[in-house]
Design an enzyme around this catalytic site. Sequence first.
Site, PDB file in Angstrom:
ATOM      1  N   HIS A  67      51.692  33.488  23.771  1.00  0.00           N
ATOM      2  CA  HIS A  67      52.242  34.781  23.689  1.00  0.00           C
ATOM      3  C   HIS A  67      53.307  35.065  22.786  1.00  0.00           C
ATOM      4  O   HIS A  67      54.097  35.898  22.576  1.00  0.00           O
ATOM      5  CB  HIS A  67      53.203  34.944  25.247  1.00  0.00           C
ATOM      6  CG  HIS A  67      52.168  35.138  26.260  1.00  0.00           C
ATOM      7  ND1 HIS A  67      50.849  35.791  26.330  1.00  0.00           N
ATOM      8  CD2 HIS A  67      52.117  34.327  27.410  1.00  0.00           C
ATOM      9  CE1 HIS A  67      50.459  35.602  27.270  1.00  0.00           C
ATOM     10  NE2 HIS A  67      51.081  34.915  28.045  1.00  0.00           N
ATOM     11  N   ASP A  99      43.043  31.124  29.009  1.00  0.00           N
ATOM     12  CA  ASP A  99      44.284  31.171  29.993  1.00  0.00           C
ATOM     13  C   ASP A  99      44.050  32.651  30.609  1.00  0.00           C
ATOM     14  O   ASP A  99      43.341  33.461  30.247  1.00  0.00           O
ATOM     15  CB  ASP A  99      45.641  31.434  28.955  1.00  0.00           C
ATOM     16  CG  ASP A  99      46.917  31.510  29.942  1.00  0.00           C
ATOM     17  OD1 ASP A  99      47.297  30.352  30.095  1.00  0.00           O
ATOM     18  OD2 ASP A  99      47.245  32.487  30.077  1.00  0.00           O
ATOM     19  N   HIS A 149      46.128  34.774  31.017  1.00  0.00           N
ATOM     20  CA  HIS A 149      46.617  36.184  30.402  1.00  0.00           C
ATOM     21  C   HIS A 149      46.200  36.354  28.838  1.00  0.00           C
ATOM     22  O   HIS A 149      46.035  35.162  28.155  1.00  0.00           O
ATOM     23  CB  HIS A 149      48.381  35.925  30.203  1.00  0.00           C
ATOM     24  CG  HIS A 149      49.005  35.710  31.726  1.00  0.00           C
ATOM     25  ND1 HIS A 149      49.253  34.555  32.210  1.00  0.00           N
ATOM     26  CD2 HIS A 149      49.184  36.752  32.601  1.00  0.00           C
ATOM     27  CE1 HIS A 149      49.633  34.924  33.411  1.00  0.00           C
ATOM     28  NE2 HIS A 149      49.624  35.689  33.578  1.00  0.00           N
ATOM     29  N   ASP A 166      45.721  29.058  34.883  1.00  0.00           N
ATOM     30  CA  ASP A 166      46.206  30.149  35.700  1.00  0.00           C
ATOM     31  C   ASP A 166      45.106  30.963  36.381  1.00  0.00           C
ATOM     32  O   ASP A 166      45.282  32.057  37.052  1.00  0.00           O
ATOM     33  CB  ASP A 166      47.505  31.065  35.114  1.00  0.00           C
ATOM     34  CG  ASP A 166      47.517  31.146  33.696  1.00  0.00           C
ATOM     35  OD1 ASP A 166      46.381  30.616  33.142  1.00  0.00           O
ATOM     36  OD2 ASP A 166      48.383  31.703  33.365  1.00  0.00           O
ATOM     37  N   TYR A 209      50.031  26.834  36.844  1.00  0.00           N
ATOM     38  CA  TYR A 209      51.260  26.368  37.252  1.00  0.00           C
ATOM     39  C   TYR A 209      50.955  25.454  38.401  1.00  0.00           C
ATOM     40  O   TYR A 209      49.859  25.185  38.750  1.00  0.00           O
ATOM     41  CB  TYR A 209      52.019  27.569  37.580  1.00  0.00           C
ATOM     42  CG  TYR A 209      52.543  28.329  36.266  1.00  0.00           C
ATOM     43  CD1 TYR A 209      53.325  27.641  35.512  1.00  0.00           C
ATOM     44  CD2 TYR A 209      51.556  29.509  35.795  1.00  0.00           C
ATOM     45  CE1 TYR A 209      53.147  28.226  34.001  1.00  0.00           C
ATOM     46  CE2 TYR A 209      51.508  29.965  34.519  1.00  0.00           C
ATOM     47  CZ  TYR A 209      52.652  29.460  33.611  1.00  0.00           C
ATOM     48  OH  TYR A 209      52.431  29.897  32.391  1.00  0.00           O
TER      49      TYR A 209
END
Length: 341
Positions: free
Chosen positions: A160, A195, A197, A284, A323
Amino acid sequence: MAEWGRPVFHGPRQRDHAPANHPETPQRADLLLRAALDFGLESHLSADRGLSPLAAVHSPDLLAFLPSAYDRFALLKEGPRPAVPDSFAVRHLAAYGTPDFIPPHIWGQLGHYCSDNLTPILPGTWVAAYEAAQVALSAAAAVVEGAPLAYGLCRPPGHHAYRDLYGGYCYLNNAAIAAEWLVARGRRPAILDIDYHHGNGTQAIFYDRADVFFCSLHADPAEEYPYFCGFAHETGRAAGEGFTLNRPLPLDTDELAYLRALERGLAAIAAFAPDVLVLSLGFDTLAGDPHGGMALEASAFAAMGRLIAGLGRPVAVIQEGGYLLPALAPALTAILGGMTA
Ligand SMILES: [Zn+2]
């Protein structure tokens, strides 16, 4: 030239970034390292290749801000505590300055350089982020030196982070730093970001370029972070037109639908004909992830690993998100098994 098998790179200073009440913890890396070693990867500490590979991706002013931000913030009446912006340079607030205006005050600079309030700067954040970037570079170097697979156990994560903007738990873009380093050595990397995201920072860094292909599979930004980008119509710009591929996926995407999207992404990557793959690996997408909303079981990662191995290219794996939950380590074992089958 070193003889590489399948190394996992890590570094002790990455633990220095340990935000309280935050999901991006050192315990994530402890679990993943244990799983990587149990799988049979060889443990290596990262080498230090200095600042210049970081400066090939990030702006000089961000690289000056990050190491000094905590100490500057700690001097304020609000400090010492984690440095988190409370005001951001959004739209109208930024409209009167010149495009390169940087506010002089530390509060203003936090809002200028950071995209959210999720990404605290602590006393150890810079050394940890610096070491995470070195871990990524070590993985890239091992691949250049003949390793078929090298795992960079980076944390804090990176995808990010933009050239001059950090956020989303990310400070330096580890995957982009690895890819740029590979380009500088005459390689032709593709980046595959799996990922949950969108890899918005990585996309932006290479958006105008035709020498690095970027493909991201992620939750639909209409429903998930980072909300403002990661849509299918974002395909690159200028010389980079056609070298970005986004595959936004619905929440609750299951293994079958995910693997279908991954196959299409890998076909586009194969058409680019990379000689190395940089894999931004997040866990995730697992069902039950505290941030995720997809429905992958750990076993799905074995099939994902097999598809990625089908590309037939060496892979520098760069750890992104994922996580704490029981399936975290099994998912790493599964994808390593799939990639090395
Ligand atoms: Zn993520």
